[in-house]
Design a protein around this motif. Sequence first.
Motif, mmCIF file in Angstrom:
data_model
loop_
_atom_site.group_PDB
_atom_site.id
_atom_site.type_symbol
_atom_site.label_atom_id
_atom_site.label_comp_id
_atom_site.label_asym_id
_atom_site.label_seq_id
_atom_site.Cartn_x
_atom_site.Cartn_y
_atom_site.Cartn_z
ATOM 1 N N ASN A 191 0.833 -1.204 0.000
ATOM 2 C CA ASN A 191 0.000 0.000 0.000
ATOM 3 C C ASN A 191 0.871 1.259 0.000
ATOM 4 N N ALA A 215 -3.825 6.391 6.721
ATOM 5 C CA ALA A 215 -3.355 7.406 5.772
ATOM 6 C C ALA A 215 -4.500 8.053 5.001
ATOM 7 N N GLU A 217 -6.409 6.676 2.676
ATOM 8 C CA GLU A 217 -6.487 6.246 1.275
ATOM 9 C C GLU A 217 -7.768 5.481 0.980
ATOM 10 N N GLY A 218 -8.597 5.258 1.997
ATOM 11 C CA GLY A 218 -9.774 4.409 1.846
ATOM 12 C C GLY A 218 -9.590 3.163 2.676
ATOM 13 N N LYS A 221 -8.309 1.895 7.701
ATOM 14 C CA LYS A 221 -7.462 1.031 8.530
ATOM 15 C C LYS A 221 -6.090 1.682 8.692
ATOM 16 N N ALA A 222 -5.539 1.569 9.886
ATOM 17 C CA ALA A 222 -4.233 2.161 10.158
ATOM 18 C C ALA A 222 -3.120 1.192 9.778
ATOM 19 N N ASP A 224 -2.276 -0.380 7.167
ATOM 20 C CA ASP A 224 -2.635 -1.588 6.409
ATOM 21 C C ASP A 224 -1.721 -1.679 5.183
HETATM 22 CA CA LIG Z 1 -4.967 2.872 5.657
#
Ligand SMILES: [Ca+2]
Length: 461
Positions: A191, A215, A217-218, A221-222, A224
């Motif tokens: 990612n 972040a 980005e969609g 989730k932290a 990921d």
């Molecule tokens: Ca994320």
Amino acid sequence: MKKFYIVSCLLLLFGVSLLSAFSFDPNTSVSKTIVVCFTKDAIGTQDRSIDFNIQDGVVVTGLASFDNLAKRYQIVGLERFFDAVKVPQWNDNGIYMQNIYKARLASDDVMDAALAELIKDPALRYAEFETVNRQYFVPNDPMVAQQYALDVIQAYEAWDYTMGSHDVKLAVTDSGVKWNHPDLRANIWVNPAEAPGMTINWDAGTYSGGNGVDAGEGGNKADDLMGWNFYPPVSNNPMQNWPDNYHGTHVAGCAAAVGNNMIGVSGSCPIVSIISCKGAPHTSSVNTVYDGYNQMKYAAEVGAHVINASWGGQTTTGGLNTANTTINYCTNLGALVVVAAGNSNQLHGAGYNDAPGDCTNALCVAATGPSDIKASFSDYGEPIDICAPGEGILSTIIQSNGYTNADGTSMASPIVAGVAALVKSINPDLTPLQLRQRLMMTADYIYDINPNYEGLLGAGR
Ligand SMILES: [Ca+2]
Ligand SMILES: [Ca+2]
Ligand SMILES: [Ca+2]
Ligand SMILES: [Ca+2]
């Protein structure tokens, strides 16, 4: 119709019409180029080159018939096809090597018309498109000879056009992927939004250095970095290392084992980015997939183009609502959802339904064998959309970074998902439903050899 399953699938992207006299196709012929051979009379002595200059941007040779066409079709350059010919007097029934030229056109739009006229030009022996030459490629993976499914779906022919692209993201919603398997790791999505500051230990199957923050980005989730572990306790590392829970790893390899890396097998899409979603523990054996719909939603939100779901279950309340809504959401975000039909030799429709396979916008995949006969275990019925090989499919497993054969619509589905990723790689603008339609349109007819399942195996294999 036994030929060119994927190939025709790919060629269709370029609008090939096999019916017209000439049909310039940049996939098979060199762009803006027509190969012409001047007659000996036109050139003069056989070892002279043609004299030409450029006037108003187009070629002028002094050969009236050719110059007319050069002006009409905007021939902007001429170059010899062969460099210095050692034996200039040699000719093949009047065709001299050194008289063959590449005529360069300003546009591909007039290629068909230009060729039709150049063929009739008395100054020329012939005119033709220049073929794009491709390697007749068989990847070097040592076990591909055992992967009959690649032959059946004509993957080798397709791979002459594309091996895929890391720009295409294929999500495996399942039990998690052993993402450091040597035959998967080069195809694992990393990612880019979360990667800065994070370090991957490929051998250990771990990563570190996240900032604990999503972040944005969609997916919400932290850290990921490769996907998400949905199985409690949730975590940002979808690594699956429990040998019995190899299902997701096998599925990932069917679609996306790294091709041409001199290791093991190849997925139907040899180059792609795998997003791993883990819905199983890594401390005990299960055959269930936890939080599958959240996995799908997440995958679509981080940008998956194809989502594979080799899982499902019978809807006991007639309810496909949540499943349909999830798949419609993913479709809307740009992901085609490919789903295994099920392994109970069960008729779908007529009062029985599986979710998510029977969802309206899913591409539901039944399994066939080496000769396109329905696998004995495979579900069938009106909701099935397409078939693919699902008997004895060799793919990656966890134990010893190895391989095993497995049976199931679970294997057929990712083979199709990989093909979807291949097609997407050379036509990124296809919507999920166009991609779905493309795959179904180009499937081979198999009802002649499955007469008891007329209309119940979708578009064929
Ligand atoms: Ca994320
Ligand atoms: Ca972060
Ligand atoms: Ca390989
Ligand atoms: Ca369907």
